[in-house]
Design an enzyme around this catalytic site. Structure first.
Site, mmCIF file in Angstrom:
data_model
loop_
_atom_site.group_PDB
_atom_site.id
_atom_site.type_symbol
_atom_site.label_atom_id
_atom_site.label_comp_id
_atom_site.label_asym_id
_atom_site.label_seq_id
_atom_site.Cartn_x
_atom_site.Cartn_y
_atom_site.Cartn_z
ATOM 1 N N ASP A 156 0.837 -1.117 0.000
ATOM 2 C CA ASP A 156 0.049 -0.016 0.017
ATOM 3 C C ASP A 156 0.740 1.381 0.175
ATOM 4 O OD1 ASP A 156 0.863 -0.534 2.940
ATOM 5 O OD2 ASP A 156 -0.529 1.197 3.247
ATOM 6 N N GLU A 165 -0.354 -0.561 5.698
ATOM 7 C CA GLU A 165 1.064 -0.006 6.781
ATOM 8 C C GLU A 165 0.882 1.620 6.668
ATOM 9 O OE1 GLU A 165 4.621 1.836 7.982
ATOM 10 O OE2 GLU A 165 3.707 2.137 6.028
#
Length: 454
Positions: free
Chosen positions: A92, A156
């Protein structure tokens, strides 16, 4: 054993690495469905899973984590009795911010001035490619000498803790002798560095209410309390005149005793405008690695275009507080919350909501794995010795893994050196750093396996 066979193999793999990174960067995998479709993250997760399957990983799975995102797991068995190494990255990314400020499309890997530009190129899609390069080089030169687990996280950057909660519920999944977190970076390009400390973080939203509804500023201004003005004054209470973070009860005088960050070099890396001073006191390393730092990362208020002459009844801000090693993030959250409620002007009503939290981290740099990494980095970066530094950012998973596996050694390396400008516009990765760190990781895995045979 010299680095030459590994280095030649990885050099030959770099065109493939660039093509794969371009494919991975193309996914707009911001783990916030309010900004980008969830399908972009799902597509990126499937790409990562397919890449692991292509490298003969077993038990490849897309793990549905409690925050609604997916982490990708795979296991590559090594020789009998070999140690297990967990390799971490996240797929991500941060949102691209102002796309018009990018010199090339943020989700299109573009080569310019010897670097590869694109959101996630360094943080941390490039980290996943680094792991692939290291493993491929070892496979081409006799085989991977350890058992390898790979985990690629899907949230994250949002700090929502999905993988942490999943790991706590399935503690056997990520168990390993050593963990390599591929999400930090060298102190500067060409200087091999492991990160010894991470600041933790807490994320709060604060809302200030003063009126039942907006009022005409001409009719009521000067006596009626303006929520936006109250919020501005409240936020100003979080900094001293020199810019030092001031949260009641939170220490602000801790010193960093390791590698120092020269001020001139920091100004250049941070692109501070001429004539603008740095904030805070102490050394630069003190300020960014050893002390708390508060940042207002967003404010809900009327935009300039279309603004009306009104007093605002309500205003809201999101605040990030970086928490240094030695402090507890939960306690820092409580102190920040109490500070905000205590410093509201004019009796304004204040509501505080916590939206994220992660503990600071300190690695044991005396562990045997660090010796193996130091040898590997010296070979991958001829003429340079491995350095240890701090990092102002947060990786909450580190503390979760340290608590779950107290005997595991944790190393932090990666591609996010200062020129990468992660989280900003025009993020980029140095292909030379990708190549050298891939060599270092491959040699580390070999060194570490040999150290366990002694």
């Amino acid at each position: 054993m010299t680095a030459r066979p590994i280095s030649e193999t990885i050099a030959s793999l770099m065109p493939r690495a660039k093509a794969e990174l371009a494919e991975l960067v193309a996914f707009q995998s911001v783990a916030d469905p309010a900004q980008f479709p969830k399908s972009e993250c799902e597509a990126a997760a499937n790409w990562v899973a397919d890449a692991l399957r292509a490298e003969d990983f077993q038990d490849v799975a897309l793990l549905d984590t409690p925050d609604g995102t997916q982490s990708v797991y795979g296991f590559l068995p090594g020789p009998a009795g070999a140690p297990t190494v967990l390799l971490y990255a996240h797929y991500d990314v941060q949102p691209p911010l102002d796309e018009s400020a990018w010199l090339s499309p943020p989700f299109e890997l573009t080569e310019r001035d010897g670097r590869w530009y694109g959101r996630g190129s360094a943080d941390c899609k490039g980290g996943f490619i680094m792991h692939l390069l290291a493993l491929r080089a070892l496979k081409a030169d006799g085989g991977v000498p350890v058992s390898v687990k790979v985990i690629a996280e899907g949230s994250e950057e949002q700090g929502t803790g999905g993988l942490e909660r999943y790991a706590e519920a399935h503690p056997e999944l990520l168990a390993a002798d050593t963990i390599v977190i591929g999400d930090t970076g060298n102190f500067r390009v060409g200087l091999p560095t492991v990160t010894a400390t991470l600041r933790g973080m807490t994320m709060l939203r604060v809302r200030v209410d003063t009126l039942e509804g907006n009022l005409h500023s001409g009719q009521f201004g000067g006596a009626a309390p303006d929520a936006l003005a109250a919020l501005i004054q409240l936020l100003a209470s979080l900094r001293a005149e020199d810019g030092t973070t001031t949260v009641d009860g939170l220490a602000t005088d801790t010193e960093w005793d390791g590698l120092q960050y020269p001020e001139a070099e920091f100004r250049k890396d941070a692109k501070v405008l001429d004539g603008v001073g740095l904030i805070g006191s102490g050394t630069v390393a003190d300020r960014i690695w050893a002390r708390p730092a508060v940042t207002v990362i967003g404010i809900d208020c009327p935009p300039v275009v279309g603004a009306t002459p009104s007093l605002q009844a309500s205003a809201r801000a999101q605040i990030s507080l970086r928490v240094p090693p030695g402090e507890d993030a939960a306690e820092a959250t409580a102190l920040l919350t109490a500070h905000l409620k205590a410093h509201a002007p004019w009796g304004a009503r204040v509501a505080v909501e916590q939206v994220g939290q992660g503990q600071p981290f300190r690695a044991d740099t005396s562990s045997p794995a660090y010796t193996s990494m130091a040898l590997a980095m010296a070979a991958a970066y001829p003429g340079e010795k491995m350095q240890t530094s701090g990092m102002g950012g947060s990786i909450p998973l580190c503390n979760t893994l340290a608590a779950l596996y107290p005997e595991a050694e944790i190393l932090l390396i990666g591609l996010s050196e200062p020129e990468a400008q992660i989280h900003a516009v025009n993020e980029s990765v140095s292909p030379q750093e990708l190549e050298r760190l891939s060599i270092a990781e491959a040699l580390f895995l070999r060194n570490y396996a040999e150290s366990k045979q002694v």
